[in-house]
Design an enzyme around this catalytic site. Structure first.
Site, short mmCIF file in Angstrom:
data_model
loop_
_atom_site.label_atom_id
_atom_site.label_comp_id
_atom_site.label_asym_id
_atom_site.label_seq_id
_atom_site.Cartn_x
_atom_site.Cartn_y
_atom_site.Cartn_z
N ASP A 435 0.88 -1.49 -0.39
CA ASP A 435 0.24 0.11 -0.04
C ASP A 435 0.95 1.49 0.29
OD1 ASP A 435 -2.11 2.06 0.34
OD2 ASP A 435 -3.11 1.21 2.11
N HIS A 436 0.79 2.20 -1.17
CA HIS A 436 1.31 3.07 -0.99
C HIS A 436 1.10 4.15 -0.01
CE1 HIS A 436 5.64 4.54 -3.11
NE2 HIS A 436 4.85 4.85 -4.42
N ARG A 437 0.26 4.32 0.12
CA ARG A 437 -0.35 5.37 1.40
C ARG A 437 0.92 5.13 2.46
NH1 ARG A 437 -6.14 3.94 1.56
NH2 ARG A 437 -5.32 2.41 2.55
#
Length: 465
Positions: A435-437
């Protein structure tokens, strides 16, 4: 004097409001005892066996197999004071008729308790795990099977509630069929008197593994049984429900909520394969199954220890990143009812032997369709072993609520430059989706590189561990 008691469908856990009747283990006229398994139901999360709250004789089955029933709706009637009934059909010594316990069956853990209490009234419902009840509604029947189904299906009883001939099989054979997911009623017995043997079950299971691409309306396929054939006979439309429906909803939510990024790494795992062979010959590991997946799981746990910030989740409502101080390691498992991802609780505390036992228990339970909602809750990071299907790699979708998932590809012998020379080595591919968040590219790359380094040289794990 007869005393008729109705058993209402209980809440089987997680506050679910309905379930499908999958298989009745009893028929009208059968004698039952308290805590004897009488029916198998499927909720949105798992299969659950329900125990009888009464001792008596079954007088009526109110909901046939394939029916979806709301919690609190009566499903069976038992006469708790029959005043003398005809004896149940007898079977050869050591053989258990279909629908009888073999031997005294304990209630399923998924049911929540072994001390189910009788339903107080028709409207109150019986609760197994204490989530309360709902007012009884009407049972909604699943779409009926097409009229052109196989002869075996056509010869089945027209309605549940009438006694049928029992399937004869010894307890070990019944356990084998249960573990393999084989319906004994579908197996032709070749033993004396029509007894189903171990060989019958194994042969049926092997034959059922291969499914042809082209199927027809009269094919005896369990995944077609609840569908409706189109007018031209070229399609069967099956409602999406239960485990597969929940999986689909979760995956769509994950795919469109978390921005996925995937990084890849090709790894020489020759030393890992040597370690696996060594451990298989070690007497201390004789009671567990040692596989490359076991070493990969341990490598991931060590990588998480070095980079704990990847063991996290994104709380969108609170706008917070939640870092977990424990690792519940998920292992994705494909089952006939859809994908499930049970997890090994506190996997970071286990040594290699304990981890092997945890993986074995988890996969066996999943394949038998007995994964409970608790087993699938609160996962923190997951491995999906696509290599078991001969697949080299992939871009896995995150399990909802987790920040990363590792895909472990097939291990193959390939030409590889080793110590300056081209040699034949064992090679695999790894893929880490995250998850690139909350995981940037550097963190994701470092975690994957650490897993790869341990697989290239498992002795490195002794230093990191």
């Amino acid at each position: 004097m007869p005393t008729f008691e109705k058993f209402n469908l209980p809440d089987a856990g997680e506050g679910l409001t309905e379930a499908e009747i999958v298989h009745w283990h009893v028929a009208v006229g059968d004698a039952v005892t308290v805590n004897q398994t009488i029916v198998e139901i499927e909720t949105a999360k798992s299969l659950v066996e329900l125990p009888s709250p009464y001792t008596g004789v079954v007088t009526e089955i109110l909901t046939p197999e394939g029916t979806t029933v709301e919690v609190g709706v009566p499903i069976i009637v038992v006469d708790t004071d029959p005043g003398g009934t005809a004896p149940a059909p007898t079977a050869p010594a050591g053989v258990v008729p279909d629908g009888a316990d073999a031997p005294a069956a304990a209630p399923s853990p998924q049911a929540g308790t072994g001390d189910a209490t009788p339903a107080a009234s028709e409207g109150s419902g019986s609760v197994l795990v204490g989530y309360g009840t709902v007012e009884p509604g009407t049972a909604t029947s699943a779409p009926s099977a097409p009229a052109s189904t196989s002869a075996a299906r056509a010869s089945a009883p027209a309605a549940v509630g009438h006694a049928t001939l029992p399937v004869l099989a010894k307890p070990p054979v019944r356990k084998l069929a249960k573990d393999l997911g084989v319906d004994l009623a579908s197996v032709a017995g070749t033993g004396p008197g029509g007894i189903v043997t171990r060989e019958d079950v194994q042969a049926y299971h092997e034959q059922a593994k291969a499914q042809p691409l082209a199927t027809y309306a009269d094919d005896d396929q369990p995944w077609l049984a609840t569908g409706a054939v189109t007018a031209d006979g070229r399609q069967t439309r099956v409602p999406v429900k239960s485990v597969r429906k929940r999986t689909a909803e979760a995956m769509v939510t994950s795919a469109f909520t978390a921005p996925h990024v995937t990084v890849f790494h090709t790894v020489d795992v020759t030393r890992t394969m040597k370690l696996v062979r060594t451990l298989r010959e070690d007497r201390e590991f004789a009671d567990v199954r040692v596989t490359p997946l076991l070493v990969t799981a341990k490598a991931l746990l060590l990588a998480v220890r070095r980079h704990p910030e990847i063991n996290a989740s994104w709380d969108d409502a609170a706008q917070e990143i939640v870092y977990k101080h424990y690792v519940n390691l998920g292992i994705a498992a494909a089952t006939p009812r859809g994908l499930v991802v049970p997890n090994i609780k506190d996997a970071h505390r286990l040594d290699l032997h304990g981890l092997a036992g945890g993986i074995a228990d988890l996969t066996a339970t999943a394949r038998a369709g007995r994964t409970s909602p608790t087993d699938m809750s609160d996962g923190t990071i997951t491995i999906t072993n696509v290599g078991v299907f001969g697949i080299d790699t992939g871009t896995p979708i995150l399990n909802p609520g987790e920040a990363a998932i590792l895909a472990f590809g097939a291990i193959r012998e390939q030409p590889w430059v080793h110590k300056g020379k081209i040699r034949k080595r064992w090679v695999t591919q790894l893929a880490l989706s995250f998850d690139h968040r909350l995981v940037d590219g550097e963190l994701g790359a470092r975690v994957l590189a650490d897993v790869a380094r341990i697989l290239e040289d498992p002795a490195r794990g002794l230093v990191w561990g």
